[in-house]
Design a protein around this motif. Structure first.
Motif, short mmCIF file in Angstrom:
data_model
loop_
_atom_site.label_atom_id
_atom_site.label_comp_id
_atom_site.label_asym_id
_atom_site.label_seq_id
_atom_site.Cartn_x
_atom_site.Cartn_y
_atom_site.Cartn_z
N SER A 249 4.31 -0.70 17.41
CA SER A 249 4.87 -0.29 16.12
C SER A 249 5.26 -1.50 15.29
O SER A 249 5.08 -1.52 14.06
N GLY A 250 5.80 -2.53 15.96
CA GLY A 250 6.12 -3.76 15.25
C GLY A 250 4.87 -4.42 14.66
O GLY A 250 4.88 -4.89 13.51
N PHE A 251 3.80 -4.49 15.45
CA PHE A 251 2.54 -5.02 14.93
C PHE A 251 2.06 -4.22 13.72
O PHE A 251 1.55 -4.78 12.74
N SER A 252 2.25 -2.90 13.80
CA SER A 252 1.82 -2.04 12.70
C SER A 252 2.58 -2.37 11.42
O SER A 252 1.99 -2.48 10.34
N ARG A 253 3.90 -2.52 11.54
CA ARG A 253 4.70 -2.83 10.35
C ARG A 253 4.32 -4.20 9.78
O ARG A 253 4.24 -4.38 8.55
N VAL A 254 4.13 -5.17 10.68
CA VAL A 254 3.73 -6.50 10.21
C VAL A 254 2.39 -6.44 9.50
O VAL A 254 2.19 -7.04 8.42
N LEU A 255 1.42 -5.72 10.09
CA LEU A 255 0.11 -5.61 9.48
C LEU A 255 0.18 -4.94 8.12
O LEU A 255 -0.51 -5.33 7.17
N ARG A 256 1.08 -3.94 8.00
CA ARG A 256 1.22 -3.26 6.71
C ARG A 256 1.80 -4.21 5.67
O ARG A 256 1.35 -4.23 4.51
N LEU A 257 2.81 -5.01 6.05
CA LEU A 257 3.37 -5.98 5.11
C LEU A 257 2.35 -7.03 4.69
O LEU A 257 2.27 -7.42 3.52
N VAL A 258 1.57 -7.49 5.69
CA VAL A 258 0.52 -8.47 5.38
C VAL A 258 -0.48 -7.88 4.40
O VAL A 258 -0.93 -8.54 3.45
N LEU A 259 -0.83 -6.61 4.60
CA LEU A 259 -1.81 -5.98 3.71
C LEU A 259 -1.25 -5.81 2.31
O LEU A 259 -1.97 -6.02 1.32
N GLN A 260 0.04 -5.42 2.19
CA GLN A 260 0.62 -5.29 0.86
C GLN A 260 0.64 -6.64 0.14
O GLN A 260 0.35 -6.72 -1.06
N SER A 261 0.98 -7.68 0.90
CA SER A 261 0.96 -9.02 0.28
C SER A 261 -0.46 -9.43 -0.08
O SER A 261 -0.70 -10.08 -1.12
N SER A 262 -1.44 -9.04 0.75
CA SER A 262 -2.84 -9.36 0.44
C SER A 262 -3.29 -8.65 -0.82
O SER A 262 -4.02 -9.22 -1.65
N ILE A 263 -2.85 -7.40 -0.98
CA ILE A 263 -3.20 -6.65 -2.20
C ILE A 263 -2.62 -7.35 -3.43
O ILE A 263 -3.29 -7.49 -4.48
N LEU A 264 -1.35 -7.78 -3.33
CA LEU A 264 -0.73 -8.50 -4.45
C LEU A 264 -1.50 -9.79 -4.75
O LEU A 264 -1.70 -10.17 -5.92
N THR A 265 -1.92 -10.47 -3.67
CA THR A 265 -2.65 -11.73 -3.86
C THR A 265 -3.99 -11.49 -4.52
O THR A 265 -4.38 -12.20 -5.48
N VAL A 266 -4.72 -10.49 -4.05
CA VAL A 266 -6.02 -10.18 -4.66
C VAL A 266 -5.84 -9.75 -6.11
O VAL A 266 -6.60 -10.14 -7.01
N GLY A 267 -4.78 -8.92 -6.36
CA GLY A 267 -4.52 -8.49 -7.73
C GLY A 267 -4.19 -9.67 -8.62
O GLY A 267 -4.65 -9.74 -9.78
N ALA A 268 -3.38 -10.61 -8.11
CA ALA A 268 -3.04 -11.79 -8.91
C ALA A 268 -4.28 -12.61 -9.22
O ALA A 268 -4.45 -13.13 -10.35
N LEU A 269 -5.17 -12.78 -8.24
CA LEU A 269 -6.41 -13.53 -8.49
C LEU A 269 -7.26 -12.84 -9.56
O LEU A 269 -7.87 -13.52 -10.41
N LEU A 270 -7.30 -11.51 -9.53
CA LEU A 270 -8.07 -10.78 -10.54
C LEU A 270 -7.47 -10.97 -11.93
O LEU A 270 -8.20 -11.11 -12.93
N VAL A 271 -6.12 -10.96 -12.01
CA VAL A 271 -5.47 -11.16 -13.32
C VAL A 271 -5.71 -12.58 -13.81
O VAL A 271 -6.00 -12.81 -15.00
N ILE A 272 -5.59 -13.56 -12.90
CA ILE A 272 -5.81 -14.96 -13.30
C ILE A 272 -7.22 -15.15 -13.84
O ILE A 272 -7.45 -15.90 -14.81
N ASN A 273 -8.18 -14.48 -13.25
CA ASN A 273 -9.57 -14.60 -13.68
C ASN A 273 -9.94 -13.61 -14.79
O ASN A 273 -11.12 -13.41 -15.08
#
Length: 586
Positions: A249-273
């Protein structure tokens, strides 16, 4: 450790629940429809953020902001309404499943114990499995129903931008793979915990049931130590399972946080470009959270899912192993003429040996038979076969020519009276125990049975007479009193066949006289009594005697003939008369 399960295992509980009964299917259909509306409404928050950032802020339109706010509040209110409706319907669905399954499980458990089927632990595992199933259906099944709607939120992310959708798909696959790994890692542990729970409860119940014996023989501390050993093993297995589930369950929560941060990062890259607007970043963050929430909750609630799934499998295995008796549609007349036993062979169901074999005799109405023989001769097995508890392995038992299975079990019970060696009275009043809990409220029949057993005076001498409450585990009645009340229960309704197994083992002189009067009463009314005994005094009341030895019939016939045949011959030099002595002269 079990192998990696297929994805079908995730929805197997709901698919099997669907097949249990047709009655609550409309509830499940409404749950699915409500879930669809609920998940569509969950898009409202993401759309609100997107419109606020991309439309309201650039235009600085307060009326637009107010309208959007009121609209999203309305959507949230509908979400709460649909969520409440779904919870209530799932609770109703769980109750409907329990209403259909609980009598089947209880009946199958009782039947399995009679047929010698394998029942683990204390025999109540199937009922606990049903409790887990009901609890999960009411509180956790929503997670499984929400699982397919991950695709809706992933599709919405693809609609915002392809790379946002790809990132969400990668994260979803990772969470699902983690769920499958959780199953493979914890399945064997869950089964071990379930077995140890049953074993632990069985030991505790046995210690409680035999508390007086343990105290008298100084065994209490040793038996507590045995229970503590099982309890320690149970605690270790449970801790292992909790650690595994908690880690995953801990791995699951960490993976979910990593994915949310990855989504923000991908979104930021799209806005920058300049390939997406700023509002897409926030909308995508909420959407990915909603998309992955079912998988995350599935892992967090994995113990409940595993317990429900494995319990459902055990329930269906029990129901399939214990087939229901063939329905009897034709009601036969009450037997009045004879009992016939034809080449009977019987033994404990499920065990590969026969306790009796080749037993054959017949009794007519008004006759009684005493069954004698050494310990282990098969006398109690014969009693269980005559009452239908153990089915014949070979041969037949007939009443007026019809085998016992030609009557429904409940109807057959009215034809037979049975007093076992170990008399068990059930929780209820004295009258309810005598009347076999038939609910007929026939006081005259209850009193008649008590009088036939010679126990009426004893009962009216109790504090509340026939309405005196009895607890199965209480010691308010002596063994002899319980045996005499059990005799009244056997005689209730004037059954045609009365089988008494060691009926005088706990009786005093008055009880012996009452027993002999009861046997004589069965003969007078045209019934048949079979009395199993080690005490030959009872044989004065019987017309026939059956002698068993090592599971075989050694003799059967009129009582005087059999007793004379089995009596030991006097040894040479013995005399039946006292030696004569010469009198002294007066």
């Amino acid at each position: 450790m079990a192998g990696t399960p297929s994805p079908e295992r995730l929805t197997a509980p709901l698919r099997q629940l669907w097949r249990i009964t047709g009655a609550p299917r409309h509830l499940l259909i409404l749950v699915i429809a409500t879930t669809a509306m609920l998940n569509v409404l969950l898009l409202a928050g993401s759309l609100y953020l997107l419109l606020v950032y991309d439309s309201v802020l650039p235009s600085r339109s307060l009326p637009s902001l107010a309208a959007l706010f009121l609209l999203v509040l309305f959507c949230y209110a509908l979400q709460g309404l649909f969520d409440r409706l779904r919870s209530g319907m799932l609770a109703d669905f769980a109750a409907a499943i329990d209403e259909v399954l609980s009598p089947q499980v209880q009946r199958a458990t009782l039947e399995a114990s009679l047929r010698g089927a394998r029942i683990s632990g204390d025999g109540l595992g199937a009922m606990r499995d049903l409790d887990h199933l009901r609890h999960f259906t009411a509180t956790g099944a929503a997670v499984l129903i929400d699982l397919p709607w991950m695709l809706l939120f992933i599709a919405a992310l693809f609609a915002l931008h392809m790379w946002l959708g790809v990132t969400a798909v990668v994260g979803a696959l990772g969470l699902l793979a983690l769920a499958w790994f959780t199953d493979a890692r914890t399945r064997a542990m869950s089964l071990s915990v379930a077995d140890l729970t049953a074993h632990r409860n069985l030991r505790a119940a046995a210690n409680l049931r035999h508390g007086e014996l343990l105290a008298a023989l100084g065994m209490r501390e040793r038996m507590l130590a045995r229970w503590q050993a099982v309890n320690a093993e149970y605690g270790t297995a449970l801790a292992r399972l909790n650690t595994a589930v908690g880690t995953l369950s801990g791995f699951s929560r960490v993976l979910r946080l990593v994915l949310q941060s990855s989504i923000l990062t991908v979104g930021a890259l799209l806005v920058i470009n300049d390939r997406a607007s700023a509002g897409i970043i926030f909308a995508a963050s909420i959407l990915v959270g909603r998309a992955l929430a079912p998988a995350d909750q599935l892992i967090a609630n994995w113990r409940g899912l595993a317990a429900a799934r494995d319990g459902l499998a055990r329930i269906f295995a029990l129901l399939s192993e214990v087939r229901p008796d063939t329905a009897v549609r034709t009601r036969l007349p009450l037997p009045r003429r004879e009992l016939t036993v034809e080449a009977l062979a019987a033994g404990p169901p499920g065990l590969p040996f026969l306790a009796i074999e080749g037993v054959q005799f017949a009794l007519c109405a008004g006759q009684t038979c005493g069954v004698i023989g050494p310990s282990g001769a098969g006398k109690t097995t014969l009693a269980r076969a005559l009452t239908g508890i153990w089915p014949p392995a070979r041969g037949a038992i007939r009443l007026d020519g019809a085998t016992l299975d030609q009557w429904e079990p409940s109807e057959r019970g009215r034809l037979i009276g049975y007093l076992p060696q170990q008399v068990e009275l059930l929780d209820g009043t004295v009258a309810e125990n005598i009347a076999r809990f038939d609910g007929a409220d026939d006081s005259a029949a209850v009193i008649a049975a008590a009088q036939a057993a010679g126990v009426h005076e004893l009962i009216v001498g109790l504090d509340q007479g026939y309405d005196t409450p009895i607890r199965a585990d209480s010691g308010m009645l002596s063994a002899g009193q319980r045996q005499r009340i059990g005799l009244a229960r056997a005689l209730y309704g004037e059954p045609f066949l009365v089988v008494l197994d060691e009926p005088n083992s706990n009786l005093d002189v008055a009880g012996e006289r009452s027993l002999q009067a009861a046997i004589a009463g069965v003969r007078r009314r045209g019934g048949i009594a079979v009395i199993i005994t080690h005490q030959l005094g009872v044989l004065t009341q019987v017309s026939h005697v059956l002698c068993l030895n090592a599971g075989r019939m050694e003799a059967f016939g009129p009582a005087p003939d059999v007793i004379q045949r089995l009596a030991p011959e006097p040894r040479s030099g013995d005399s039946s008369e006292a030696p004569q002595t010469e009198e002294s002269p007066a």
